[in-house]
Design an enzyme around this catalytic site. Structure first.
Site, PDB file in Angstrom:
ATOM      1  N   LYS A  93     -23.524  35.545 -15.608  1.00 27.11           N
ATOM      2  CA  LYS A  93     -24.161  35.512 -14.165  1.00 27.11           C
ATOM      3  C   LYS A  93     -23.171  36.115 -12.934  1.00 27.11           C
ATOM      4  CE  LYS A  93     -23.025  30.660 -13.136  1.00 27.11           C
ATOM      5  NZ  LYS A  93     -23.375  29.509 -12.532  1.00 27.11           N
ATOM      6  N   CYS A 120     -11.908  30.476 -17.835  1.00 26.90           N
ATOM      7  CA  CYS A 120     -10.456  31.005 -18.265  1.00 26.90           C
ATOM      8  C   CYS A 120      -9.904  32.043 -17.773  1.00 26.90           C
ATOM      9  CB  CYS A 120     -10.586  31.049 -19.875  1.00 26.90           C
ATOM     10  SG  CYS A 120      -8.916  31.546 -20.719  1.00 26.90           S
ATOM     11  N   THR A 171     -22.039  28.528 -22.138  1.00 26.68           N
ATOM     12  CA  THR A 171     -22.077  28.548 -20.521  1.00 26.68           C
ATOM     13  C   THR A 171     -20.996  27.629 -19.953  1.00 26.68           C
ATOM     14  OG1 THR A 171     -24.026  27.027 -20.858  1.00 26.68           O
ATOM     15  CG2 THR A 171     -24.551  28.984 -20.244  1.00 26.68           C
ATOM     16  N   GLY A 208      -4.109  14.399 -15.242  1.00 26.87           N
ATOM     17  CA  GLY A 208      -4.431  15.421 -16.705  1.00 26.87           C
ATOM     18  C   GLY A 208      -3.969  16.773 -16.459  1.00 26.87           C
ATOM     19  N   GLY A 264     -11.323  15.783 -14.689  1.00 24.84           N
ATOM     20  CA  GLY A 264     -12.021  16.316 -16.069  1.00 24.84           C
ATOM     21  C   GLY A 264     -13.202  17.275 -15.576  1.00 24.84           C
ATOM     22  N   ALA A 303      -9.765  26.881 -24.185  1.00 26.36           N
ATOM     23  CA  ALA A 303     -10.391  28.368 -24.493  1.00 26.36           C
ATOM     24  C   ALA A 303     -10.148  28.663 -26.066  1.00 26.36           C
ATOM     25  CB  ALA A 303      -9.159  29.075 -23.699  1.00 26.36           C
ATOM     26  N   HIS A 319      19.150  31.367 -35.572  1.00 25.38           N
ATOM     27  CA  HIS A 319      20.225  30.962 -34.711  1.00 25.38           C
ATOM     28  C   HIS A 319      20.685  31.623 -33.468  1.00 25.38           C
ATOM     29  CE1 HIS A 319      23.435  27.963 -33.123  1.00 25.38           C
ATOM     30  NE2 HIS A 319      24.090  29.085 -33.288  1.00 25.38           N
TER      31      HIS A 319
HETATM   32  P1  FAD Z   1     -16.460  29.227 -19.807  1.00 30.44           P
HETATM   33  O1  FAD Z   1     -14.856  29.934 -19.807  1.00 30.44           O
HETATM   34  O2  FAD Z   1     -16.545  28.173 -18.560  1.00 30.44           O
HETATM   35  O3  FAD Z   1     -17.342  30.518 -19.456  1.00 30.44           O
HETATM   36  C1  FAD Z   1     -18.804  30.220 -19.396  1.00 30.44           C
HETATM   37  C2  FAD Z   1     -19.289  31.320 -18.579  1.00 30.44           C
HETATM   38  O4  FAD Z   1     -20.771  31.442 -18.668  1.00 30.44           O
HETATM   39  C3  FAD Z   1     -19.050  31.488 -17.109  1.00 30.44           C
HETATM   40  O5  FAD Z   1     -18.563  32.826 -16.850  1.00 30.44           O
HETATM   41  C4  FAD Z   1     -20.461  31.187 -16.483  1.00 30.44           C
HETATM   42  O6  FAD Z   1     -20.402  32.104 -15.166  1.00 30.44           O
HETATM   43  C5  FAD Z   1     -21.421  31.927 -17.452  1.00 30.44           C
HETATM   44  N1  FAD Z   1     -22.658  31.087 -17.308  1.00 30.44           N
HETATM   45  C6  FAD Z   1     -23.144  29.932 -17.180  1.00 30.44           C
HETATM   46  N2  FAD Z   1     -24.366  29.837 -17.102  1.00 30.44           N
HETATM   47  C7  FAD Z   1     -25.012  30.895 -17.287  1.00 30.44           C
HETATM   48  C8  FAD Z   1     -26.391  31.187 -17.268  1.00 30.44           C
HETATM   49  N3  FAD Z   1     -27.337  30.724 -17.311  1.00 30.44           N
HETATM   50  N4  FAD Z   1     -26.380  32.761 -17.421  1.00 30.44           N
HETATM   51  C9  FAD Z   1     -25.266  33.514 -17.358  1.00 30.44           C
HETATM   52  N5  FAD Z   1     -24.255  33.227 -17.434  1.00 30.44           N
HETATM   53  C10 FAD Z   1     -23.756  31.662 -17.303  1.00 30.44           C
HETATM   54  N6  FAD Z   1      -7.917  26.115 -21.706  1.00 30.44           N
HETATM   55  C11 FAD Z   1      -6.947  26.464 -22.442  1.00 30.44           C
HETATM   56  O7  FAD Z   1      -7.078  26.379 -23.737  1.00 30.44           O
HETATM   57  N7  FAD Z   1      -5.565  26.876 -21.796  1.00 30.44           N
HETATM   58  C12 FAD Z   1      -5.191  27.086 -20.555  1.00 30.44           C
HETATM   59  O8  FAD Z   1      -4.335  27.078 -20.269  1.00 30.44           O
HETATM   60  C13 FAD Z   1      -6.307  26.489 -19.863  1.00 30.44           C
HETATM   61  N8  FAD Z   1      -6.274  26.483 -18.340  1.00 30.44           N
HETATM   62  C14 FAD Z   1      -7.021  25.824 -17.520  1.00 30.44           C
HETATM   63  C15 FAD Z   1      -6.787  25.810 -16.146  1.00 30.44           C
HETATM   64  C16 FAD Z   1      -7.835  25.330 -15.408  1.00 30.44           C
HETATM   65  C17 FAD Z   1      -7.467  25.458 -13.806  1.00 30.44           C
HETATM   66  C18 FAD Z   1      -9.254  25.118 -15.848  1.00 30.44           C
HETATM   67  C19 FAD Z   1     -10.435  24.874 -14.855  1.00 30.44           C
HETATM   68  C20 FAD Z   1      -9.531  25.238 -17.283  1.00 30.44           C
HETATM   69  C21 FAD Z   1      -8.356  25.510 -18.047  1.00 30.44           C
HETATM   70  N9  FAD Z   1      -8.512  25.747 -19.312  1.00 30.44           N
HETATM   71  C22 FAD Z   1      -7.456  26.199 -20.239  1.00 30.44           C
HETATM   72  C23 FAD Z   1     -10.065  25.521 -20.000  1.00 30.44           C
HETATM   73  C24 FAD Z   1     -10.580  26.686 -20.243  1.00 30.44           C
HETATM   74  O9  FAD Z   1     -10.881  27.504 -19.004  1.00 30.44           O
HETATM   75  C25 FAD Z   1     -12.010  26.495 -21.024  1.00 30.44           C
HETATM   76  O10 FAD Z   1     -11.896  25.537 -22.133  1.00 30.44           O
HETATM   77  C26 FAD Z   1     -12.742  27.768 -21.474  1.00 30.44           C
HETATM   78  O11 FAD Z   1     -12.818  28.762 -20.261  1.00 30.44           O
HETATM   79  C27 FAD Z   1     -14.115  27.478 -22.133  1.00 30.44           C
HETATM   80  O12 FAD Z   1     -14.659  28.720 -22.235  1.00 30.44           O
HETATM   81  P2  FAD Z   1     -16.392  28.897 -22.563  1.00 30.44           P
HETATM   82  O13 FAD Z   1     -16.545  30.033 -23.104  1.00 30.44           O
HETATM   83  O14 FAD Z   1     -16.768  27.545 -23.175  1.00 30.44           O
HETATM   84  O15 FAD Z   1     -16.628  28.709 -21.031  1.00 30.44           O
HETATM   85  P1  NAD Z   2      -8.287  15.953 -18.047  1.00 29.84           P
HETATM   86  O1  NAD Z   2      -9.212  15.192 -18.662  1.00 29.84           O
HETATM   87  O2  NAD Z   2      -7.110  16.661 -18.696  1.00 29.84           O
HETATM   88  O3  NAD Z   2      -7.398  14.787 -16.983  1.00 29.84           O
HETATM   89  C1  NAD Z   2      -8.254  14.208 -16.044  1.00 29.84           C
HETATM   90  C2  NAD Z   2      -7.437  12.829 -15.913  1.00 29.84           C
HETATM   91  O4  NAD Z   2      -7.982  12.304 -14.687  1.00 29.84           O
HETATM   92  C3  NAD Z   2      -7.099  11.863 -16.780  1.00 29.84           C
HETATM   93  O5  NAD Z   2      -6.032  11.503 -16.966  1.00 29.84           O
HETATM   94  C4  NAD Z   2      -7.884  10.683 -16.491  1.00 29.84           C
HETATM   95  O6  NAD Z   2      -7.491   9.459 -17.058  1.00 29.84           O
HETATM   96  C5  NAD Z   2      -7.813  10.841 -14.825  1.00 29.84           C
HETATM   97  N1  NAD Z   2      -9.135  10.117 -14.101  1.00 29.84           N
HETATM   98  C6  NAD Z   2     -10.384  10.009 -14.536  1.00 29.84           C
HETATM   99  N2  NAD Z   2     -10.965   9.520 -13.405  1.00 29.84           N
HETATM  100  C7  NAD Z   2     -10.145   8.965 -12.648  1.00 29.84           C
HETATM  101  C8  NAD Z   2     -10.099   8.377 -11.401  1.00 29.84           C
HETATM  102  N3  NAD Z   2     -11.343   7.729 -10.993  1.00 29.84           N
HETATM  103  N4  NAD Z   2      -9.033   8.115 -10.792  1.00 29.84           N
HETATM  104  C9  NAD Z   2      -7.997   8.423 -11.038  1.00 29.84           C
HETATM  105  N5  NAD Z   2      -7.703   9.305 -12.270  1.00 29.84           N
HETATM  106  C10 NAD Z   2      -8.830   9.567 -13.130  1.00 29.84           C
HETATM  107  O7  NAD Z   2      -9.091  16.663 -17.049  1.00 29.84           O
HETATM  108  P2  NAD Z   2      -8.633  18.037 -16.042  1.00 29.84           P
HETATM  109  O8  NAD Z   2      -6.883  17.938 -15.704  1.00 29.84           O
HETATM  110  O9  NAD Z   2      -9.376  17.827 -14.896  1.00 29.84           O
HETATM  111  O10 NAD Z   2      -8.996  19.381 -16.800  1.00 29.84           O
HETATM  112  C11 NAD Z   2     -10.300  19.429 -17.117  1.00 29.84           C
HETATM  113  C12 NAD Z   2     -10.183  20.226 -18.652  1.00 29.84           C
HETATM  114  O11 NAD Z   2      -9.825  21.732 -18.394  1.00 29.84           O
HETATM  115  C13 NAD Z   2      -9.560  19.550 -19.872  1.00 29.84           C
HETATM  116  O12 NAD Z   2     -10.202  19.038 -20.764  1.00 29.84           O
HETATM  117  C14 NAD Z   2      -8.590  20.298 -20.134  1.00 29.84           C
HETATM  118  O13 NAD Z   2      -8.424  20.476 -21.796  1.00 29.84           O
HETATM  119  C15 NAD Z   2      -8.866  21.761 -19.612  1.00 29.84           C
HETATM  120  N6  NAD Z   2      -7.618  22.436 -19.228  1.00 29.84           N
HETATM  121  C16 NAD Z   2      -6.682  22.836 -20.011  1.00 29.84           C
HETATM  122  C17 NAD Z   2      -5.411  23.435 -19.799  1.00 29.84           C
HETATM  123  C18 NAD Z   2      -4.481  23.532 -20.773  1.00 29.84           C
HETATM  124  O14 NAD Z   2      -4.923  23.796 -21.865  1.00 29.84           O
HETATM  125  N7  NAD Z   2      -3.299  23.873 -20.234  1.00 29.84           N
HETATM  126  C19 NAD Z   2      -5.122  23.409 -18.413  1.00 29.84           C
HETATM  127  C20 NAD Z   2      -5.995  23.007 -17.397  1.00 29.84           C
HETATM  128  C21 NAD Z   2      -7.281  22.597 -17.922  1.00 29.84           C
END
Ligand code: FAD
Ligand code: NAD
Length: 466
Positions: free
Chosen positions: A34, A42, A143, A182, A271, A320, A444
């Site tokens: 979209k 990601c 999605t 988190g 989350g 991801a 090392h």
């Molecule tokens: P997404 O990456 O969410 O992609 C879904 C896509 O579907 C989007 O582009 C969306 O626009 C599209 N879409 C949705 N509905 C429709 C529709 N109806 N029609 C067309 N397109 C649509 N994970 C890691 O492993 N390492 C990290 O370091 C990491 N850092 C993160 C940091 C942040 C700030 C955030 C928010 C997340 C992070 N994550 C990380 C989590 C990671 O981004 C997600 O787990 C990953 O992107 C999930 O992949 P996905 O393909 O399931 O969905």
């Molecule tokens: P998270 O689940 O990692 O952390 C959410 C935190 O919020 C938890 O510690 C939880 O106990 C706390 N929480 C929940 N409700 C609360 C409340 N009412 N008050 C205070 N604390 C509360 O979620 P996130 O940090 O938002 O990240 C979302 C997702 O994105 C995660 O599932 C993570 O795997 C993914 N992500 C991954 C990476 C990475 O792999 N390095 C980086 C960023 C995001």
């Protein structure tokens, strides 16, 4: 009407990897996204931009706090140009998403820009730039997810923000209040702390990164406290109110007292939730579970047999690389192969510095499962390499079966752990024992020697350098 073997809705790491693997396996493939750029959360607003800002802010911290220790003197003030830093982050994102365009072309995958929704189980309506209906024998839903919120919080996206806005702020907050200790809260909290913001983390549980091994939570908490972040554990947020440029957060502590925090920005990182809006799943008979995820069986097949779902929109860790594995898994399943994913061996990483990384079972899980285990732990400060670079915080902990010595879990916090965890994944994939790791030569001086030493400690309590 264009007709495909496979159509994929969503171009995140789940969707685009599925598309490439389907095309490699000879299927005529389409992907629908979209937004105008591919790569999903990601690449656009997740992994890649957050790591770009973590890297930039890490350089700043090195320059302001650690260069001097190395005998490097920079005359004059070292300043942050936030606009330039955010601009660089965007350039990294643009380059990376552009790379996905290239990969789609290279693999002859048709890309449609627009919102995809089901007409029925084999037809998708695309609304937007490339509006049309297409037909596909198999469909993969990828999605992804969107940020969750608490019911009483209004995300105005200016001062009360999600990670998406936190990745493109126009100023460094004076005081950033983070709800949720988190992964997102800690990674972005560290970025802005390094750039000079006061940071308060309010966490509901009694420890940060509560799903990881408690030893890692404790060590990372120490790192944040050392950096003068306020770590408010066991605090239940009750309200978030905005008063002009001020954000007021109230939370209840363990004693039942209400504590007030005042800042200029509040990041809500509690989350993420699966994203299915606009898909019109009912038209295809695709069912969701009570957690709002698309329901899938062990083959990642939904309640409609020709439709599959992968990544953040289904159960499991929202990572991801988990989404990527599932993309490959479904493509290979569609090609008649018998792929396999071991969900226990999907590593989790927090890209703070020191980095935190883990794979397999935590001590808490092993105790709950009544598994007899032994622990081998080794501190980075005992390594020559760690001292040479000045990165002495952290440790590697290996949990091994008490009887068989098989490695059951590896938990580490320290420099370069995001990369070091790959060795643990490899070892566990091959069901290595702690002794197997301890008998492999590790170059090392490297940080990886901590893995060998922890394995020696687990094998027979015979680490060499402690
Ligand atoms: P997404 O990456 O969410 O992609 C879904 C896509 O579907 C989007 O582009 C969306 O626009 C599209 N879409 C949705 N509905 C429709 C529709 N109806 N029609 C067309 N397109 C649509 N994970 C890691 O492993 N390492 C990290 O370091 C990491 N850092 C993160 C940091 C942040 C700030 C955030 C928010 C997340 C992070 N994550 C990380 C989590 C990671 O981004 C997600 O787990 C990953 O992107 C999930 O992949 P996905 O393909 O399931 O969905
Ligand atoms: P998270 O689940 O990692 O952390 C959410 C935190 O919020 C938890 O510690 C939880 O106990 C706390 N929480 C929940 N409700 C609360 C409340 N009412 N008050 C205070 N604390 C509360 O979620 P996130 O940090 O938002 O990240 C979302 C997702 O994105 C995660 O599932 C993570 O795997 C993914 N992500 C991954 C990476 C990475 O792999 N390095 C980086 C960023 C995001």
């Amino acid at each position: 009407m264009k007709s495909y073997d496979v159509a994929i809705i969503g171009s995140g790491p789940g969707g685009y990897v599925a598309a490439i693997r389907c095309a490699q396996l000879g299927m005529k493939t389409a992907i629908i996204e979209k937004y105008s750029t591919l790569g999903g959360t990601c690449l656009n607003v997740g992994c890649i931009p957050s790591k770009a800002l973590l890297s930039s802010s890490h350089h700043y911290e090195e320059a302001t706090k650690h260069f001097e220790d190395h005998g490097i003197e920079i005359p004059g003030e070292i300043k942050v140009n936030l606009e330039k830093m955010i601009g660089r982050k965007q350039a990294v994102v643009d380059q990376t998403t552009g790379g996905i365009d290239f990969l789609m072309k290279k693999n002859n995958i048709d890309v449609f820009e627009g919102l995809g929704s089901f007409i029925d189980a084999t037809h998708i309506k695309i609304e937007g730039k490339d509006a049309q209906d297409i037909e596909a024998k198999k469909i993969i839903i990828a999605t992804g997810s969107k940020p969750s919120n608490l019911p009483f919080i209004t995300l105005d996206k200016e001062r009360v923000i999600t990670s998406t806005e936190a990745l493109k702020l126009k100023e460094i907050p004076k005081h950033l209040i983070i709800i949720g200790g988190g992964v997102i809260g800690l990674e972005l909290g560290q970025v802005y702390r390094r750039l000079g913001a006061e940071v308060t983390v309010i966490e509901y549980m009694d420890r940060i990164i509560p799903t990881m091994d408690a030893g890692l939570s404790k060590e990372l908490n120490k790192v944040f406290k050392k950096a003068k972040c306020k770590m408010m554990l066991s605090h239940k947020v009750q309200s978030v109110a905005r008063n002009g440029e001020e954000v007021i957060v109230k939370a209840e502590n363990k004693k039942g007292e209400v504590v007030e925090f005042k800042g200029d920005y509040c990041l809500v990182s509690v989350g993420r939730k699966p994203y299915t809006a606009g898909l019109n799943l009912e038209a295809a008979g695709v069912k969701m579970n009570d957690r709002g995820q698309i329901d899938v069986n062990d083959h990642l097949q939904t309640s409609t047999s020709n439709i599959y779902a992968i990544g953040d929109v289904i159960k499991g860790a929202m990572l991801a690389h988990k989404a990527e594995e599932e993309g490959t898994f479904v493509a290979e399943t569609l090609a008649g192969q018998k792929p396999h994913i071991d969900y226990n061996l999907i590593p989790g990483v927090v890209y703070t510095w020191p980095e935190v990384a883990a794979v397999g079972k935590t001590e808490e899980e092993l105790k709950a499962d009544n598994v007899a285990y032994k622990v081998g732990q080794f501190p980075f400060r005992a390594l020559g390499r760690a001292r040479a670079s000045g990165d002495i915080d952290g440790f590697v902990k290996i949990l091994a079966d008490k009887t068989t010595d098989e490695v059951l879990g590896v938990h580490m916090i320290g420099a370069r752990c995001a990369d070091l965890i790959a060795e643990a994944v490899t070892a566990m994939e091959f069901r290595a024992s702690a002794e197997d790791i301890s008998r492999m030569s590790h170059a090392h001086p490297t940080f990886a020697e901590a893995v060998k030493e922890a394995a020696l400690a687990a094998t027979d309590d015979r680490a060499l350098h402690v």
